[in-house]
Structures are given as structure tokens and as C-alpha cells.
Design a protein around this motif. Structure first.
Motif, PDB file in Angstrom:
ATOM      1  N   GLY A  14       0.862  -1.342   0.038  1.00 58.98           N
ATOM      2  CA  GLY A  14      -0.032  -0.105   0.013  1.00 58.98           C
ATOM      3  C   GLY A  14       0.803   1.360   0.188  1.00 58.98           C
ATOM      4  N   ARG A  15       0.393   2.133   1.046  1.00 57.10           N
ATOM      5  CA  ARG A  15       1.060   3.432   1.181  1.00 57.10           C
ATOM      6  C   ARG A  15       2.421   3.542   1.103  1.00 57.10           C
ATOM      7  N   GLY A  16       3.448   2.757   1.840  1.00 58.45           N
ATOM      8  CA  GLY A  16       4.622   2.512   1.597  1.00 58.45           C
ATOM      9  C   GLY A  16       5.517   3.658   2.396  1.00 58.45           C
ATOM     10  N   SER A  17       4.852   4.004   3.620  1.00 58.43           N
ATOM     11  CA  SER A  17       5.680   5.251   4.268  1.00 58.43           C
ATOM     12  C   SER A  17       6.864   4.612   5.006  1.00 58.43           C
ATOM     13  N   ASN A  18       7.030   3.291   5.168  1.00 54.92           N
ATOM     14  CA  ASN A  18       8.071   2.726   6.012  1.00 54.92           C
ATOM     15  C   ASN A  18       9.322   2.795   4.980  1.00 54.92           C
ATOM     16  N   MET A  19       8.635   2.200   3.850  1.00 53.42           N
ATOM     17  CA  MET A  19       9.624   1.979   2.382  1.00 53.42           C
ATOM     18  C   MET A  19      10.117   3.353   2.435  1.00 53.42           C
ATOM     19  N   GLU A  20       9.527   4.435   2.337  1.00 53.65           N
ATOM     20  CA  GLU A  20      10.056   5.814   2.023  1.00 53.65           C
ATOM     21  C   GLU A  20      11.276   6.047   3.054  1.00 53.65           C
ATOM     22  N   ALA A  21      11.048   5.700   4.415  1.00 47.65           N
ATOM     23  CA  ALA A  21      11.869   6.140   5.403  1.00 47.65           C
ATOM     24  C   ALA A  21      13.208   5.263   5.131  1.00 47.65           C
ATOM     25  N   ALA A  39       8.418   4.794  -5.265  1.00 46.63           N
ATOM     26  CA  ALA A  39       9.614   4.250  -5.461  1.00 46.63           C
ATOM     27  C   ALA A  39      10.104   4.571  -6.874  1.00 46.63           C
ATOM     28  N   GLN A  40       9.229   4.558  -7.824  1.00 52.53           N
ATOM     29  CA  GLN A  40       9.604   4.805  -9.162  1.00 52.53           C
ATOM     30  C   GLN A  40      10.281   6.385  -9.358  1.00 52.53           C
ATOM     31  N   ASN A  41       9.354   7.185  -8.610  1.00 57.09           N
ATOM     32  CA  ASN A  41       9.861   8.586  -8.650  1.00 57.09           C
ATOM     33  C   ASN A  41      11.218   9.038  -8.023  1.00 57.09           C
ATOM     34  N   ALA A  42      11.662   7.936  -7.117  1.00 56.48           N
ATOM     35  CA  ALA A  42      12.849   7.829  -6.376  1.00 56.48           C
ATOM     36  C   ALA A  42      13.950   7.215  -7.478  1.00 56.48           C
ATOM     37  N   GLY A  43      13.380   6.708  -8.393  1.00 52.24           N
ATOM     38  CA  GLY A  43      14.540   5.889  -9.505  1.00 52.24           C
ATOM     39  C   GLY A  43      14.540   4.643  -8.958  1.00 52.24           C
ATOM     40  N   ILE A  44      13.867   4.052  -8.183  1.00 49.63           N
ATOM     41  CA  ILE A  44      14.056   2.352  -7.841  1.00 49.63           C
ATOM     42  C   ILE A  44      13.315   1.758  -8.756  1.00 49.63           C
ATOM     43  N   LYS A  45      13.824   0.523  -8.848  1.00 45.33           N
ATOM     44  CA  LYS A  45      13.104  -0.481  -9.996  1.00 45.33           C
ATOM     45  C   LYS A  45      12.208  -1.191  -9.206  1.00 45.33           C
ATOM     46  N   THR A  46      10.870  -1.253  -9.748  1.00 45.89           N
ATOM     47  CA  THR A  46       9.644  -1.986  -9.209  1.00 45.89           C
ATOM     48  C   THR A  46       9.347  -3.263  -9.866  1.00 45.89           C
ATOM     49  N   ALA A  47       8.517  -4.135  -9.096  1.00 49.53           N
ATOM     50  CA  ALA A  47       7.836  -5.065  -9.833  1.00 49.53           C
ATOM     51  C   ALA A  47       6.509  -5.141  -8.970  1.00 49.53           C
ATOM     52  N   VAL A  48       5.626  -5.899  -9.972  1.00 48.10           N
ATOM     53  CA  VAL A  48       4.313  -6.186  -9.395  1.00 48.10           C
ATOM     54  C   VAL A  48       4.161  -7.676  -9.677  1.00 48.10           C
ATOM     55  N   VAL A  49       3.720  -8.191  -8.200  1.00 51.36           N
ATOM     56  CA  VAL A  49       3.235  -9.741  -8.520  1.00 51.36           C
ATOM     57  C   VAL A  49       1.800  -9.608  -7.928  1.00 51.36           C
ATOM     58  N   ILE A  53      12.923   3.365  13.570  1.00 46.64           N
ATOM     59  CA  ILE A  53      13.411   2.212  14.110  1.00 46.64           C
ATOM     60  C   ILE A  53      13.830   1.324  12.776  1.00 46.64           C
ATOM     61  N   TYR A  54      12.901   1.158  11.758  1.00 46.75           N
ATOM     62  CA  TYR A  54      13.044   0.347  10.730  1.00 46.75           C
ATOM     63  C   TYR A  54      14.373   0.656   9.975  1.00 46.75           C
ATOM     64  N   PRO A  55      14.465   1.781   9.559  1.00 46.79           N
ATOM     65  CA  PRO A  55      15.740   1.881   8.792  1.00 46.79           C
ATOM     66  C   PRO A  55      17.157   1.575   9.527  1.00 46.79           C
ATOM     67  N   ARG A  56      16.989   1.705  10.874  1.00 45.50           N
ATOM     68  CA  ARG A  56      18.080   1.338  11.687  1.00 45.50           C
ATOM     69  C   ARG A  56      18.368  -0.046  11.867  1.00 45.50           C
ATOM     70  N   ALA A  57      17.235  -0.672  11.904  1.00 44.24           N
ATOM     71  CA  ALA A  57      17.400  -2.121  12.133  1.00 44.24           C
ATOM     72  C   ALA A  57      17.881  -2.686  10.810  1.00 44.24           C
ATOM     73  N   VAL A  58      17.074  -2.196   9.660  1.00 49.11           N
ATOM     74  CA  VAL A  58      17.626  -3.020   8.288  1.00 49.11           C
ATOM     75  C   VAL A  58      19.087  -2.613   7.990  1.00 49.11           C
ATOM     76  N   ALA A  59      19.483  -1.381   8.437  1.00 48.61           N
ATOM     77  CA  ALA A  59      21.167  -1.108   8.518  1.00 48.61           C
ATOM     78  C   ALA A  59      21.996  -2.094   9.227  1.00 48.61           C
ATOM     79  N   LEU A  60      21.427  -2.452  10.216  1.00 50.53           N
ATOM     80  CA  LEU A  60      22.178  -3.171  11.471  1.00 50.53           C
ATOM     81  C   LEU A  60      22.300  -4.745  10.889  1.00 50.53           C
TER      82      LEU A  60
END
Ligand code: GRF
Length: 217
Positions: A14-21, A51-61, A182-189
Motif C-alpha cells: 500500500g502506502r509505503g511510508s516505511n519504505m520511504e523512510a 519508489a519509481q519517482n525515487a528511481g528505484i526498480k519496481t515489480a508487481v506480482v 527504528i526500521y531504517p536502523r534495524a535494516v542497516a544493522l
């Protein structure tokens, strides 16, 4: 550094606000994850456009043509992840339950964020349930994914107060703000290889931390 960055896919519905962070954090040169793919199970997921606006490759299943065949749906997702040389999978509001076989393939390489202090309030409507049961604190949890929903080893948690005047919207917004921290930090670790798992306990091996990355607001 960049050669060693972990190739990471973010799965959304959906919205993708965590993705955006996470995308925002990943712009830093020293961020250890390279967001190589954003995959959605809904063609109209708002986060796809972000994601597309940020230049990231996207896929849909799209899950619908699979008509409930979860093995085939997961196999298609796995194929796309493999085709893109993905090493780390980040679920961010991905609203499909994954099969045990898929989860096993990504053991300790797939994270999820859940808007409650697990193991309390697995499943949906977590914020309303926290209010209904009179909790004085609430929060969010980043954990490794296991076959049982919302049950894997906990990497970090963020805690917020429940205030007397709160309703579902205000509590949800307060928790979401902490999710984005917390999510970007956890992903980084995890991407940096600083996280190890023993049974249900997660060890954070980072000199800059005191062994816990819980965030209490
Ligand atoms: C978040 O509250 C997350 O904890 C839950 O689903 C929601 C997704 O929001 N798993 P967003 O798509 O990241 O904005």
C-alpha cells in the motif's frame, strides 16, 4: 563500501511510508543496504509510484490471478528476487501471508515491522486493541520473519505512551513516526552483518550500541 552493500528488496502492499523512510536512509553513502527493488502484490499500491519517482526498480506480482495458490505466488516472488540477486528482504506493510517454504528460504534474511509491542497484539487492528485493553504504552517491533505470523526473533522495538485522549488515529500516528525511526536502523544493522540470532534472542554486535537498540520516546 558500495560493492559490499546488501542488495535489498522491499515488499509492500500500500502506502509505503516505511519504505520511504528506508529509501531516505539508504541515500546516505555509508548505508549498508542498496534498495535494488520494490515489489508490490497490488498494481495500485501507492508506494510503487513513490519508489519509481525515487528511481528505484519496481515489480508487481498481483496475487489475484494465483487464485489462492500461495505456493505458486511465493515461487513467482522468489524467482524475481533471485533474478535481481536479492540478499535481504524487507516487508513493509506487505499484507500477504507467506508460505513456510518461502520463509525458510529467507530465514534470518527477511524482516518485518509490526505496529505493536510483540508478542502482544499479533495480527490486525493492533492500535485499537492496545486502547481497548487499557495499555499505557504501545509501540512497534522489527523482527525476523518466521512461518508463524508476527512471531520471529525481535531485532528492536519502539515504545510510545498511550495518552488519555488517544483514539486509534492519534495512537497509530504516534507509533508510525517511531516505525520510521527504528526500521531504517534495524535494516542497516542486519545489512551490515551486525545482528546474530540464537533461538528467539537477537544479539546486536555494534560497538556504538550498548546491546539494545530499543527506542523509548
Ligand atoms: C505499518 O503500520 C506497519 O507496521 C504495518 O503496516 C503498516 C504499513 O504502513 N505492517 P506503510 O505502508 O509503511 O505506510
Amino acid at each position: 563500501m558500495s560493492a559490499q552493500k546488501k542488495r535489498t528488496a522491499i515488499l509492500i502492499s500500500g502506502r509505503g511510508s516505511n519504505m520511504e523512510a528506508i529509501l531516505a536512509a539508504a541515500r546516505a553513502a555509508d548505508y549498508p543496504a542498496d534498495i535494488a527493488l520494490v515489489l508490490a502484490n497490488k498494481p495500485d499500491a501507492k508506494g510503487l509510484e513513490t519508489a519509481q519517482n525515487a528511481g528505484i526498480k519496481t515489480a508487481v506480482v498481483d496475487h489475484r490471478p494465483f487464485k489462492g495458490d500461495r505456493e505458486a505466488f511465493d515461487a513467482e516472488i522468489h524467482r524475481i528476487l533471485a533474478d535481481n540477486d536479492i540478499e535481504l528482504v524487507v516487508l513493509a506493510g506487505f499484507m500477504r501471508i507467506l508460505t513456510a517454504g518461502f520463509v525458510a528460504k529467507w530465514e534470518d534474511r527477511m524482516l518485518n515491522i509490526h505496529p505493536s509491542l510483540l508478542p502482544a497484539f499479533k495480527g490486525l487492528h493492533t492500535q485499537q486493541r492496545a486502547l481497548d485493553t487499557g495499555c499505557r504504552v504501545a509501540g512497534c517491533t522489527v523482527h525476523f520473519v518466521r512461518a508463524d505470523m508476527d512471531s520471529g526473533p525481535i531485532i528492536t522495538q519502539g515504545v510510545v505512551p498511550v495518552l488519555d485522549g488517544d483514539d486509534e488515529d492519534s495512537l497509530t500516528a504516534r507509533i508510525l513516526k517511531v516505525e520510521h525511526q527504528i526500521y531504517p536502523r534495524a535494516v542497516a544493522l542486519v545489512a551490515a552483518g551486525k545482528v546474530s540470532v540464537e533461538g528467539m534472542r537477537v544479539q546486536i554486535n555494534d560497538d556504538a550500541l550498548d546491546g539494545s537498540i530499543a527506542l523509548i520516546n
